[in-house]
Design an enzyme around this catalytic site. Structure first.
Site, PDB file in Angstrom:
ATOM      1  N   GLY A  52      32.197  79.261 -88.869  1.00  0.00           N
ATOM      2  CA  GLY A  52      31.596  78.292 -87.976  1.00  0.00           C
ATOM      3  C   GLY A  52      30.245  77.830 -88.462  1.00  0.00           C
ATOM      4  N   ASP A  53      29.552  77.085 -87.575  1.00  0.00           N
ATOM      5  CA  ASP A  53      28.244  76.515 -87.880  1.00  0.00           C
ATOM      6  C   ASP A  53      27.231  77.091 -86.903  1.00  0.00           C
ATOM      7  OD1 ASP A  53      26.247  74.994 -88.966  1.00  0.00           O
ATOM      8  OD2 ASP A  53      27.289  73.074 -88.751  1.00  0.00           O
ATOM      9  N   PHE A  54      25.983  76.614 -86.982  1.00  0.00           N
ATOM     10  CA  PHE A  54      24.937  77.135 -86.117  1.00  0.00           C
ATOM     11  C   PHE A  54      25.252  76.914 -84.635  1.00  0.00           C
ATOM     12  CE2 PHE A  54      22.566  76.122 -90.101  1.00  0.00           C
ATOM     13  CZ  PHE A  54      22.248  77.426 -90.443  1.00  0.00           C
ATOM     14  N   HIS A  94      14.143  78.211 -94.005  1.00  0.00           N
ATOM     15  CA  HIS A  94      13.438  77.501 -95.085  1.00  0.00           C
ATOM     16  C   HIS A  94      14.302  76.418 -95.734  1.00  0.00           C
ATOM     17  CE1 HIS A  94      14.700  80.186 -98.786  1.00  0.00           C
ATOM     18  NE2 HIS A  94      15.720  79.877 -98.031  1.00  0.00           N
TER      19      HIS A  94
END
Length: 566
Positions: free
Chosen positions: A448-450, A467
């Site tokens: 998945g993603d954030f 970063h």
């Protein structure tokens, strides 16, 4: 040649006479005019005049023995290699260090005051009609290696720094130095002020043992006094990157046995390269401290050993990445500074995440390069937040890469469970790593993603993620974290934090790298604190990690029992 040898003998005899005539208290004021009173006494108590040195060029060993005997000198021990002088000669005369077999002898001299001092003799054999004749002639004329030396009797870093500072106050300037592993000793060279009256302008402090930290500061000061040389060294940084990458890519490090020297011919055959060209590369890497050279050939240093594929904590993938895609894109740094556009995207036509994802080999190399810097994580499993986590608590590693960090945490804490969130192809890599470590029974893997950060975790980990992104994207990522976290959950953010005082830091170098290649940036702790606050989070504490890393402890704003871990 007879005349030259006779001249060497005359210089030897003059050096013997000088050693007999001087002692510490009389010699120091001659070298450092104005030195007197308490400072002279303090200096004389901490170091002792030990020897005067010169370099000679006998045609062979027998001629050297005869010259020593002529001066009443008998070597107390067999000659040893002189690493420092060999390297200085090589640099001065643009020669290969391998052809300069400089040996060092220290015959003792009985002095009138009852002390036994030495004449330090550097000897480079120069047979008749040798190609080294010009080296010998220039060195005899200019006497670069002639010096007087003091041995430091209490090799403590504070004492060393104090001695160096005292020399500086009385006009002596740093003039190089080095560590000789053959005798486990460190030398600090100085040039005496022009008004010195000893007949020697070069002074050595000899300290038993390896004092690399103090030596590094001494050499840095030496370089700052030679701005043109300093700039040339800086400008050749690209050569260093490619030399390390080529060494790793060609498999030369893997062909070297860390325990024994290997000849250039043997290495060239093993790696399938040209022996003369490999010799040039190895000489350069010797200068960098990646390999060392002796009579048995070349061998890896501890630093060079990290470029072996099978080394524990191997940094070979980083060498290939920094000498490969990131090296190509750094040519566009000027474009990034001028326009704000990411040089990597200009070079490859897409961002680095998409570019690596489309190439399985590059994707694997990138994942391994991220793992290669994992020494930063060594102390993290001992963090108080993880130590205090309850039985069965879940650690959620967001964008956890190949699972290196999560594997360390779960190995250190058998009572904890893990959940790794990553892109689909990286999830499979992480699954294999944790399966090899026998940890998959306590770990869940989620592609998945954030936006998919799961609720219900007890400790969330965000390592070297923020970063990669600009401030707005960081706020978005942190808001996803904040929504998933309960009031009792903790968030550990691992990043390199920019220093507030401008002191040297890897974070400053990575700030440039992130701007050029990723479109991200490194930040100061107060900058992170503002980003956390914008997402409804509070920075509770900051603790240092290796490789100039930091772990920032974060909780939901207003959460109960938010204690500091600074």
């Amino acid at each position: 040649m007879i005349t030259a040898l006779s001249g060497d003998t005359s210089r030897l005899r003059a050096t013997v006479d000088f050693v007999k005539e001087q002692d510490t208290a009389t010699l120091l004021p001659l070298l450092l005019p104005g030195l007197d009173g308490p400072e002279l006494r303090a200096l004389a108590e901490r170091c002792d005049f030990s020897h005067a040195a010169l370099i000679v060029f006998p045609p062979d060993e027998a001629a050297l023995d005869a010259a020593l005997a002529d001066c009443g000198l008998v070597a107390d021990a067999p000659p040893r290699p002189s690493v420092v002088v060999r390297e200085r000669l090589a640099a001065r005369h643009n020669r290969s260090a391998a052809e300069l077999d400089v040996r060092i002898l220290r015959p003792s001299v009985e002095c009138p005051d009852g002390a036994r001092r030495m004449v330090e003799v550097f000897a480079l054999a120069v047979p008749p009609e040798s190609a080294l004749d010009t080296v010998a002639a220039q060195e005899r004329e200019r006497q670069h290696e002639a010096h007087v030396a003091f041995e430091v009797e209490a090799p403590d870093p504070l004492v060393l720094r104090g001695l160096c500072a005292t020399f500086g106050r009385y006009g002596a300037t740093p003039d190089g130095g080095g560590y000789n592993p053959h005798e486990n000793g460190t030398v600090f060279y100085f040039t005496a002020p022009a008004e010195a009256k000893a007949g020697y302008r070069r002074v050595e402090l000899y300290v038993p043992g390896d004092h690399s930290d103090v030596l590094a500061a001494h050499l840095d000061e030496h370089r700052t006094r030679q701005p043109a040389e300093t700039l040339l060294r800086l400008l050749t940084g690209a050569w260093t990157t490619q030399a390390l990458a080529a060494f790793a890519r060609l498999g030369v490090a893997d062909a070297m046995d860390e325990g024994r020297g290997v000849s250039v011919a043997e290495l060239a055959e093993e790696a399938g390269v040209l022996a003369p060209n490999l010799a040039t590369l190895l000489r350069y890497l010797t200068m960098l401290g990646v390999v060392s050279e002796d009579r048995d050939g070349f061998r890896l240093t501890d630093t060079g050993g990290l470029l072996r594929a099978d080394a524990e904590g191997s940094m070979r993938p980083l060498a290939l990445m920094y000498g490969g895609p990131f090296y190509e894109s750094f040519a566009g740094l000027e474009h990034t500074v001028r326009t704000g556009q990411v040089a990597f995207e200009q070079c490859f036509g897409e961002n680095h995440f998409d570019h690596f994802a489309r190439d399985p080999e590059l994707a694997e190399l990138f994942d391994r390069s991220m793992t290669a810097g994992s020494r930063m994580f060594d102390p993290l499993p001992a963090h108080p937040v993880l130590g205090a986590a309850a039985e069965g608590a879940t650690v959620v590693d967001i964008a956890g890469g190949a699972g290196e960090l999560l594997a360390r945490i779960l190995s250190a804490h058998p009572r904890l469970h893990g959940l790794l969130l990553e892109r689909p192809h990286t999830v499979e890599t992480a699954r294999r790593l944790l399966d090899t470590a026998g940890l998959t029974a306590r770990c869940t893997f989620r592609a998945g993603d954030f936006a998919d950060v799961p609720a219900g975790g007890d400790v969330y980990v965000l390592s070297r993620v923020l970063h990669d992104w600009d401030d707005e994207r960081c706020r978005e990522i942190l808001r996803h974290c904040a929504r998933a976290m309960s009031d009792t959950a903790d968030l550990l953010v691992i990043e390199r934090v920019l220093p507030t005082d401008g002191s040297p830091s890897l974070a400053t170098a990575w700030d440039l790298h992130m701007m050029c290649n990723v479109g991200g940036r490194e930040r100061r702790a107060d900058h992170y604190a503002r980003l956390f606050a914008d997402a409804g989070l509070t920075l509770v504490g900051v603790a240092p990690l290796p490789l100039d890393g930091s772990v920032l402890h974060v909780r939901r704003t207003g959460a109960a029992n938010a204690g500091s871990t600074a």
